[in-house]
Design an enzyme around this catalytic site. Structure first.
Site, mmCIF file in Angstrom:
data_model
loop_
_atom_site.group_PDB
_atom_site.id
_atom_site.type_symbol
_atom_site.label_atom_id
_atom_site.label_comp_id
_atom_site.label_asym_id
_atom_site.label_seq_id
_atom_site.Cartn_x
_atom_site.Cartn_y
_atom_site.Cartn_z
ATOM 1 N N ASP A 478 0.950 -1.325 0.144
ATOM 2 C CA ASP A 478 -0.034 -0.007 -0.014
ATOM 3 C C ASP A 478 0.870 1.283 0.013
ATOM 4 O O ASP A 478 2.218 1.264 0.119
ATOM 5 C CB ASP A 478 -0.940 0.101 1.277
ATOM 6 C CG ASP A 478 -2.195 0.874 0.988
ATOM 7 O OD1 ASP A 478 -2.316 1.363 0.178
ATOM 8 O OD2 ASP A 478 -3.186 0.333 1.841
ATOM 9 N N ASP A 540 -10.925 1.902 -3.360
ATOM 10 C CA ASP A 540 -11.089 1.594 -2.124
ATOM 11 C C ASP A 540 -12.702 1.593 -1.936
ATOM 12 O O ASP A 540 -13.557 1.223 -0.973
ATOM 13 C CB ASP A 540 -10.864 2.570 -1.144
ATOM 14 C CG ASP A 540 -9.396 2.410 -0.409
ATOM 15 O OD1 ASP A 540 -8.919 1.265 -0.556
ATOM 16 O OD2 ASP A 540 -8.818 3.260 0.384
HETATM 17 C C1 GLA Z 1 -5.588 1.956 2.244
HETATM 18 C C2 GLA Z 1 -6.120 0.730 1.463
HETATM 19 C C3 GLA Z 1 -7.131 -0.141 2.129
HETATM 20 C C4 GLA Z 1 -6.512 -0.611 3.461
HETATM 21 C C5 GLA Z 1 -6.296 0.537 4.145
HETATM 22 C C6 GLA Z 1 -5.460 0.260 5.701
HETATM 23 O O1 GLA Z 1 -6.530 2.974 2.227
HETATM 24 O O2 GLA Z 1 -6.681 1.110 0.160
HETATM 25 O O3 GLA Z 1 -7.467 -1.260 1.291
HETATM 26 O O4 GLA Z 1 -5.578 -1.557 3.291
HETATM 27 O O5 GLA Z 1 -5.278 1.486 3.550
HETATM 28 O O6 GLA Z 1 -5.167 1.455 6.121
#
Ligand code: GLA
Length: 719
Positions: A478, A540
């Site tokens: 990420d 997301d």
């Molecule tokens: C980001 C990712 C999510 C999740 C969060 C965790 O927003 O896109 O899928 O993994 O971080 O903090």
């Protein structure tokens, strides 16, 4: 030979299956003549400019020729140096203070295969698949060279372009811009298609008439970004999904970029793409060189659909790499939307057990497993398991998950550092910052400075240590913020080179691990990241309706095999919308399928339904990810969406029909399939009814539009 040089006409020809790209050396300048449908022989440039156009305010730097000014000449890598006062592809400041470059043809070579730009992601393939033309331009006044690379991939009408800028003179210079490519189209009768967006609504398709103006798309954020994708297409106003010229441009890069289509006084269009010149500067001392990222250029004379399929095939087979490139991938469950930070080993194991029973292969533990992280305020950088939550550590948890017959996967955000972390206390200077200025936080975190080799080494060692210490089969990588207070111009690109080294090393050491990249969802969904990690968390936003828009936009360039797509809970956590489980699942079929919800909250009937869906997905995932994708009806134009995937051997056809909002008292819509054998007989596997291929395409199949949120998948097999 698909590339040749006609010495008499001084013309280069690059032929692919149905396209030709032609250039001419004109008074030493590298001029563009044609890119589009395949031709045998092009006229000379002078024949295309039969009458004198210059004069006026165009200075004559090509005296004696009909086209007597580079301000009119269609060019391949324009510079600011004499008469051409349009958008330059390259900008330099020499020690002397001037920034003039006057590139002229110096030499060329043609060879089989394709070079890989050093330290950067790029398309690849065999010597049979690729052929390369390398043209060197020289500015005789300063010794600056531009080596332009044109590699063609015959089958998919694809051209990979990049440039290497070499300072072969005696003076040092600051390179302030170096586009990956530029090209001048003879007219400006184009629409520009691009993919703007934001967090949670990435890559929404935008089509705008160029209309004698200029369009500049960019990201100055230190990543390719949610806000624009490093992609643009030029299409004719009449171009549709199935007909007309479409020129697609996709940058293989994950940092700040600029792409533009610039119309000029003679209604020509200059298109170019590359690293963003904003806050970019690089010193080239004599003998030093700079390599630009690569751009992939696709021509289709049969509309946008064909352009996308050409990108898909090359990205799938000649850009993505690794053990998972062609094989089936595990169906996963991710605990993020199920638990957020509120989990412990027992909760994860209960979720895994429920998931295993319905056919899930992989349990992914998301954010919150390390340091003292119970919220997003702390601990990034302290990649040590939190034993309060995970008493048997990562190894113990991984073993327990494995013992259930499931694989185990883990979330990392390796490029980040929390000010409240042991790593920050030990190395406060490791984050991106400018001494004497504030360190602006985003999501309470700072970014590790991957422009520093020691920071990259630290990430490599830490990650390799963890990945080698227990049985991890999947990593979600990420990256949750944009850059602020970068310390110097050109830093962003050094960061990307550091990141690419880290990714190359780690993914190379653990070829059995499936890596998925993520950046607050799809904030770094680009061809650069896909070279290291074959899939990206698309957004997301997992709402089924929003995903129709996001996934369709993404599909303009990137194949279904690259899009992470999960079934999540209702009401949806991002937009609060309630959609049927069936629709959430069918939308997720068109990507790398997974679950992201608390299965403990589902009824038995819902679990049974998910089990059925997973069985079905597994039976067809190779077709979905290796087949050809067609957009049949778009949610951007109506209340419905329809897509089709056809197997490589053309024998199996899968059709997805979605009706977002119902229309009362209305006849069914008709959806027309594409790409079938018109004389073939196709049997619907649910009804056993045989259908004529031409009827499926030209009469169509009905699509129920009476209710909200309908979804249907139909499969036809050719007899
Ligand atoms: C980001 C990712 C999510 C999740 C969060 C965790 O927003 O896109 O899928 O993994 O971080 O903090």
């Amino acid at each position: 030979m698909s590339i040749c040089f006609n010495n008499e006409a001084k013309q280069f020809y690059l032929h692919t299956r149905s396209a030709s790209y032609v250039m001419e050396i004109y008074e030493g300048c590298l001029a563009h003549i044609h890119w589009g449908a395949r031709i045998n022989q092009a006229p000379l440039l002078d024949e295309l400019f039969p009458h004198y156009v210059g004069g006026g305010f165009c200075a004559s730097d090509l005296p004696g020729r009909i086209t007597d000014s580079t301000d009119i000449l269609p060019q391949e890598y324009p510079s600011f140096g004499s008469a051409d006062l349009r958008e330059p592809a390259i900008q330099v400041r020499f020690e002397t203070g001037d920034g003039l470059i006057r590139f002229r043809y110096h030499s060329h070579r043609i060879y089989n295969g394709k070079p890989a730009p050093e330290g950067l992601p790029s398309a690849y393939g065999t010597e049979d698949e690729w052929e390369t033309l390398e043209i060197t331009l020289l500015d005789e006044f300063t010794g600056l060279k531009a080596v332009l690379n044109y590699s063609i991939f015959y089958e998919q009408d694809l051209l990979a372009r990049s440039a290497k800028i070499i300072n072969s003179g005696a003076l040092s210079c600051e390179l302030q811009q170096a586009a990956s490519f530029a090209m001048d189209f003879h007219d400006d009768r184009f629409d520009v298609i691009h993919l703007p967006g934001s967090w949670g609504r990435e890559r929404h398709i935008q089509r705008t008439s160029l209309d004698h103006t200029s369009i500049r798309l960019d990201s100055k954020r230190g990543s390719s970004s949610h806000n624009q994708n490093p992609f643009l297409a030029l299409v004719r106003p009449e171009t549709t999904e199935t007909a007309g010229d479409a020129y697609g441009f996709c940058l293989v890069y994950s940092g700040s970029f600029m792409a533009g289509a610039f119309c000029e006084q003679f209604h020509t269009t200059r298109v170019q793409m590359g690293i963003h010149p904003h806050n970019f500067s690089l010193r080239l001392t004599p003998g030093e060189a700079f390599q630009t990222p690569e751009a992939l250029l696709v021509y289709s004379g049969k509309g946008l659909g064909e352009m996308s399929r050409k990108f898909h095939r090359v990205i799938r087979k000649n850009l993505c790499r690794g053990n998972y490139r062609d094989t089936a991938r595990p169906v996963l469950i991710n605990n993020w939307e199920a638990t957020y930070f509120n989990f412990d080993e027992e909760k994860i194991l209960t979720l895994a057990e429920k998931a295993r029973k319905i056919g899930v292969d992989l349990m992914v533990l998301d954010d919150g497993w390390f340091g003292k992280r119970d919220n997003d305020n702390c601990s990034l950088g302290d990649w040590v398991p939190n034993l309060r939550k995970l008493p048997s550590g990562l190894d113990g948890l991984a073993k327990k998950v494995n013992a259930m017959g499931m694989q185990f996967g883990l979330w990392f955000e390796p490029e980040m550092i929390s000010p409240d972390s042991d790593l920050y206390r030990a190395h406060p200077d490791w984050c991106i910052h400018t001494p004497g200025r504030p360190r602006t936080e985003g999501r309470q975190q700072l970014i590790l400075d991957l422009a520093k080799p020691e920071v990259c080494d630290y990430i490599i060692n830490t990650l390799c240590g963890i990945l080698g210490s227990c049985s991890i089969s999947y990593v979600k990588w990420d990256m949750n913020r944009n850059m602020a207070e970068v310390p110097y111009a050109g830093h962003g690109h050094r960061y990307m080179l550091g990141l690419y080294r880290v990714l190359e090393t780690i993914t190379g050491k653990f070829p059995h691990i499936l890596f998925e990249s993520c950046s607050g969802g799809g904030g770094r969904f680009d061809a650069g990241m896909l070279h290291y990690m074959p899939q990206t968390w698309t957004s997301d936003d997992s709402d089924a309706v929003e995903r129709l828009y996001i996934q369709e936009g993404t599909s303009l360039v990137y194949p279904t095999s690259t899009m992470g797509a999960h079934v999540s809970a209702v009401p949806n956590h991002q937009v609060g919308r309630i959609t049927p489980l069936d629709m959430r699942s069918k939308v997720a079929f068109m990507g790398r399928y997974g679950l992201e919800l608390d299965l403990n909250k589902l009824q038995e009937a819902e679990l049974d339904k998910l089990k059925e869906e997973i069985t079905f997905y597994k039976a067809y995932q190779q077709l979905i990810h290796c087949g050809d994708f067609y957009r049949l009806a778009s949610p951007y134009h109506s209340n419905r969406a329809a897509y089709q995937i056809i197997s490589e051997d053309k024998n199996t056809v899968m059709v997805f029909l979605f009706n977002v909002t119902g229309i009362p008292h209305m006849c069914a819509d008709r959806i027309h399939l594409q790409g079938l054998d018109p004389d073939g007989v196709y049997v619907d596997i649910d009804t056993d009814k045989a259908h004529d291929g031409s009827a499926l395409m030209y009469v169509g199949i009905p699509s129920d539009n009476r209710r909200d949120m309908l979804s249907t998948v139909r499969i036809f097999k050719k007899q």
